[in-house]
Design a protein around this motif. Sequence first.
Motif, PDB file in Angstrom:
ATOM      1  N   GLY A  48       3.185   3.614   7.333  1.00  8.80           N
ATOM      2  CA  GLY A  48       4.007   2.408   7.242  1.00  8.80           C
ATOM      3  C   GLY A  48       3.866   1.733   5.889  1.00  8.80           C
ATOM      4  O   GLY A  48       4.843   1.255   5.309  1.00  8.80           O
ATOM      5  N   LEU A  49       2.647   1.704   5.382  1.00 11.28           N
ATOM      6  CA  LEU A  49       2.423   1.131   4.051  1.00 11.28           C
ATOM      7  C   LEU A  49       3.058   1.990   2.960  1.00 11.28           C
ATOM      8  O   LEU A  49       3.602   1.468   1.985  1.00 11.28           O
ATOM      9  CB  LEU A  49       0.929   0.951   3.796  1.00 11.28           C
ATOM     10  CG  LEU A  49       0.271  -0.161   4.611  1.00 11.28           C
ATOM     11  CD1 LEU A  49      -1.242  -0.051   4.545  1.00 11.28           C
ATOM     12  CD2 LEU A  49       0.740  -1.516   4.124  1.00 11.28           C
ATOM     13  N   LEU A  50       2.999   3.302   3.118  1.00  9.50           N
ATOM     14  CA  LEU A  50       3.657   4.175   2.141  1.00  9.50           C
ATOM     15  C   LEU A  50       5.163   3.941   2.135  1.00  9.50           C
ATOM     16  O   LEU A  50       5.809   4.055   1.103  1.00  9.50           O
ATOM     17  CB  LEU A  50       3.360   5.645   2.445  1.00  9.50           C
ATOM     18  CG  LEU A  50       1.993   6.157   2.039  1.00  9.50           C
ATOM     19  CD1 LEU A  50       1.816   7.598   2.498  1.00  9.50           C
ATOM     20  CD2 LEU A  50       1.799   6.050   0.540  1.00  9.50           C
ATOM     21  N   GLY A  51       5.716   3.607   3.292  1.00  9.74           N
ATOM     22  CA  GLY A  51       7.140   3.292   3.365  1.00  9.74           C
ATOM     23  C   GLY A  51       7.505   2.075   2.538  1.00  9.74           C
ATOM     24  O   GLY A  51       8.644   1.922   2.099  1.00  9.74           O
ATOM     25  N   SER A  52       6.537   1.202   2.306  1.00  6.04           N
ATOM     26  CA  SER A  52       6.777  -0.001   1.502  1.00  6.04           C
ATOM     27  C   SER A  52       6.867   0.288   0.009  1.00  6.04           C
ATOM     28  O   SER A  52       7.171  -0.603  -0.772  1.00  6.04           O
ATOM     29  CB  SER A  52       5.659  -1.021   1.747  1.00  6.04           C
ATOM     30  OG  SER A  52       5.637  -1.418   3.089  1.00  6.04           O
ATOM     31  N   LEU A  53       6.591   1.521  -0.372  1.00  7.07           N
ATOM     32  CA  LEU A  53       6.644   1.887  -1.787  1.00  7.07           C
ATOM     33  C   LEU A  53       8.057   1.938  -2.347  1.00  7.07           C
ATOM     34  O   LEU A  53       8.265   1.715  -3.529  1.00  7.07           O
ATOM     35  CB  LEU A  53       6.005   3.261  -2.003  1.00  7.07           C
ATOM     36  CG  LEU A  53       4.510   3.285  -2.125  1.00  7.07           C
ATOM     37  CD1 LEU A  53       4.005   4.712  -2.137  1.00  7.07           C
ATOM     38  CD2 LEU A  53       4.059   2.555  -3.345  1.00  7.07           C
ATOM     39  N   GLY A  54       9.019   2.250  -1.504  1.00 12.48           N
ATOM     40  CA  GLY A  54      10.387   2.394  -1.987  1.00 12.48           C
ATOM     41  C   GLY A  54      10.919   1.088  -2.560  1.00 12.48           C
ATOM     42  O   GLY A  54      10.894   0.059  -1.902  1.00 12.48           O
ATOM     43  N   PHE A  55      11.382   1.127  -3.791  1.00  8.42           N
ATOM     44  CA  PHE A  55      11.857  -0.116  -4.398  1.00  8.42           C
ATOM     45  C   PHE A  55      13.193   0.031  -5.103  1.00  8.42           C
ATOM     46  O   PHE A  55      13.739  -0.942  -5.608  1.00  8.42           O
ATOM     47  CB  PHE A  55      10.814  -0.667  -5.380  1.00  8.42           C
ATOM     48  CG  PHE A  55      10.432   0.260  -6.483  1.00  8.42           C
ATOM     49  CD1 PHE A  55      11.152   0.289  -7.666  1.00  8.42           C
ATOM     50  CD2 PHE A  55       9.340   1.098  -6.351  1.00  8.42           C
ATOM     51  CE1 PHE A  55      10.789   1.139  -8.697  1.00  8.42           C
ATOM     52  CE2 PHE A  55       8.971   1.950  -7.373  1.00  8.42           C
ATOM     53  CZ  PHE A  55       9.701   1.967  -8.553  1.00  8.42           C
ATOM     54  N   ALA A  81       5.691  -5.725  -7.711  1.00 11.07           N
ATOM     55  CA  ALA A  81       4.364  -6.095  -7.200  1.00 11.07           C
ATOM     56  C   ALA A  81       4.165  -5.551  -5.793  1.00 11.07           C
ATOM     57  O   ALA A  81       3.074  -5.074  -5.444  1.00 11.07           O
ATOM     58  CB  ALA A  81       4.201  -7.613  -7.216  1.00 11.07           C
ATOM     59  N   ALA A  82       5.209  -5.596  -4.976  1.00  8.27           N
ATOM     60  CA  ALA A  82       5.116  -5.063  -3.613  1.00  8.27           C
ATOM     61  C   ALA A  82       4.814  -3.572  -3.632  1.00  8.27           C
ATOM     62  O   ALA A  82       4.017  -3.079  -2.821  1.00  8.27           O
ATOM     63  CB  ALA A  82       6.409  -5.333  -2.846  1.00  8.27           C
ATOM     64  N   ALA A  83       5.420  -2.845  -4.557  1.00 12.73           N
ATOM     65  CA  ALA A  83       5.173  -1.406  -4.649  1.00 12.73           C
ATOM     66  C   ALA A  83       3.728  -1.119  -5.027  1.00 12.73           C
ATOM     67  O   ALA A  83       3.092  -0.221  -4.467  1.00 12.73           O
ATOM     68  CB  ALA A  83       6.129  -0.770  -5.653  1.00 12.73           C
ATOM     69  N   VAL A  84       3.193  -1.883  -5.954  1.00 16.04           N
ATOM     70  CA  VAL A  84       1.800  -1.690  -6.377  1.00 16.04           C
ATOM     71  C   VAL A  84       0.846  -2.033  -5.229  1.00 16.04           C
ATOM     72  O   VAL A  84      -0.103  -1.294  -4.943  1.00 16.04           O
ATOM     73  CB  VAL A  84       1.484  -2.543  -7.629  1.00 16.04           C
ATOM     74  CG1 VAL A  84      -0.001  -2.554  -7.939  1.00 16.04           C
ATOM     75  CG2 VAL A  84       2.276  -2.036  -8.817  1.00 16.04           C
ATOM     76  N   ALA A  91      -3.438   3.714   0.047  1.00 16.81           N
ATOM     77  CA  ALA A  91      -4.549   4.559  -0.402  1.00 16.81           C
ATOM     78  C   ALA A  91      -5.845   4.171   0.300  1.00 16.81           C
ATOM     79  O   ALA A  91      -6.601   5.043   0.738  1.00 16.81           O
ATOM     80  CB  ALA A  91      -4.709   4.454  -1.917  1.00 16.81           C
ATOM     81  N   LEU A  92      -6.096   2.882   0.423  1.00 19.15           N
ATOM     82  CA  LEU A  92      -7.314   2.429   1.106  1.00 19.15           C
ATOM     83  C   LEU A  92      -7.309   2.801   2.580  1.00 19.15           C
ATOM     84  O   LEU A  92      -8.302   3.309   3.113  1.00 19.15           O
ATOM     85  CB  LEU A  92      -7.467   0.910   0.961  1.00 19.15           C
ATOM     86  CG  LEU A  92      -7.919   0.419  -0.407  1.00 19.15           C
ATOM     87  CD1 LEU A  92      -7.856  -1.109  -0.468  1.00 19.15           C
ATOM     88  CD2 LEU A  92      -9.325   0.899  -0.700  1.00 19.15           C
ATOM     89  N   VAL A  93      -6.195   2.551   3.252  1.00 18.17           N
ATOM     90  CA  VAL A  93      -6.117   2.826   4.689  1.00 18.17           C
ATOM     91  C   VAL A  93      -6.237   4.326   4.945  1.00 18.17           C
ATOM     92  O   VAL A  93      -6.992   4.758   5.824  1.00 18.17           O
ATOM     93  CB  VAL A  93      -4.802   2.266   5.279  1.00 18.17           C
ATOM     94  CG1 VAL A  93      -4.565   2.788   6.687  1.00 18.17           C
ATOM     95  CG2 VAL A  93      -4.834   0.748   5.283  1.00 18.17           C
ATOM     96  N   LEU A  94      -5.499   5.125   4.198  1.00 13.36           N
ATOM     97  CA  LEU A  94      -5.529   6.573   4.436  1.00 13.36           C
ATOM     98  C   LEU A  94      -6.845   7.208   4.001  1.00 13.36           C
ATOM     99  O   LEU A  94      -7.308   8.162   4.624  1.00 13.36           O
ATOM    100  CB  LEU A  94      -4.349   7.237   3.737  1.00 13.36           C
ATOM    101  CG  LEU A  94      -2.984   6.874   4.332  1.00 13.36           C
ATOM    102  CD1 LEU A  94      -1.863   7.445   3.476  1.00 13.36           C
ATOM    103  CD2 LEU A  94      -2.872   7.338   5.765  1.00 13.36           C
ATOM    104  N   ALA A  95      -7.471   6.683   2.961  1.00 12.09           N
ATOM    105  CA  ALA A  95      -8.761   7.224   2.532  1.00 12.09           C
ATOM    106  C   ALA A  95      -9.850   6.957   3.556  1.00 12.09           C
ATOM    107  O   ALA A  95     -10.807   7.719   3.670  1.00 12.09           O
ATOM    108  CB  ALA A  95      -9.157   6.631   1.185  1.00 12.09           C
ATOM    109  N   ARG A  96      -9.699   5.890   4.310  1.00 11.30           N
ATOM    110  CA  ARG A  96     -10.702   5.535   5.316  1.00 11.30           C
ATOM    111  C   ARG A  96     -10.392   6.097   6.689  1.00 11.30           C
ATOM    112  O   ARG A  96     -11.150   5.879   7.622  1.00 11.30           O
ATOM    113  CB  ARG A  96     -10.839   4.021   5.397  1.00 11.30           C
ATOM    114  CG  ARG A  96     -11.432   3.441   4.142  1.00 11.30           C
ATOM    115  CD  ARG A  96     -11.485   1.945   4.213  1.00 11.30           C
ATOM    116  NE  ARG A  96     -11.952   1.419   2.952  1.00 11.30           N
ATOM    117  CZ  ARG A  96     -12.950   0.569   2.850  1.00 11.30           C
ATOM    118  NH1 ARG A  96     -13.553   0.130   3.924  1.00 11.30           N
ATOM    119  NH2 ARG A  96     -13.333   0.144   1.674  1.00 11.30           N
TER     120      ARG A  96
END
Length: 126
Positions: A48-55, A81-84, A91-96
């Motif tokens: 879901g967070l990766l989906g927020s990357l689209g800008f 800023a939202a993309a960053v 990255a944090l959520v998926l790495a954990r």
Amino acid sequence: MAVVTRAVPAGLLLGKFLGVAGTITFAARTGLGRLPAGVTGRRVAGLGLLGSLGFTVALFITGLAYTDGSLTDHAEIGVLAAAVIAAAAAALVLARSPQDPTTRAATDGGTTGTGLAPAPRAEIDS
């Protein structure tokens, strides 16, 4: 900082996250779909967070929505800023999230080395 600079990232992050993660969760819980083996709630949240990357579309809509150049500039800063923020949070959520052995490279003639698990035998034959 203009209100639009804070509102745009909030809308993008929250809206896209809820849209992607919520739809996946809804489909899985109602039986419209099923999650692959090893996919946890944390991974769904990361997706879901990766989906927020689209800008790209957000930048296009920003250009259409605001006629004042200053507001357009502030909104574009908010979109980027939202993309960053989305990239860092994903990255944090998926790495954990715990690594499931079924998502590691297959060793039985499937997709060795790609990190993808082979499809169940029944799906390959159909």
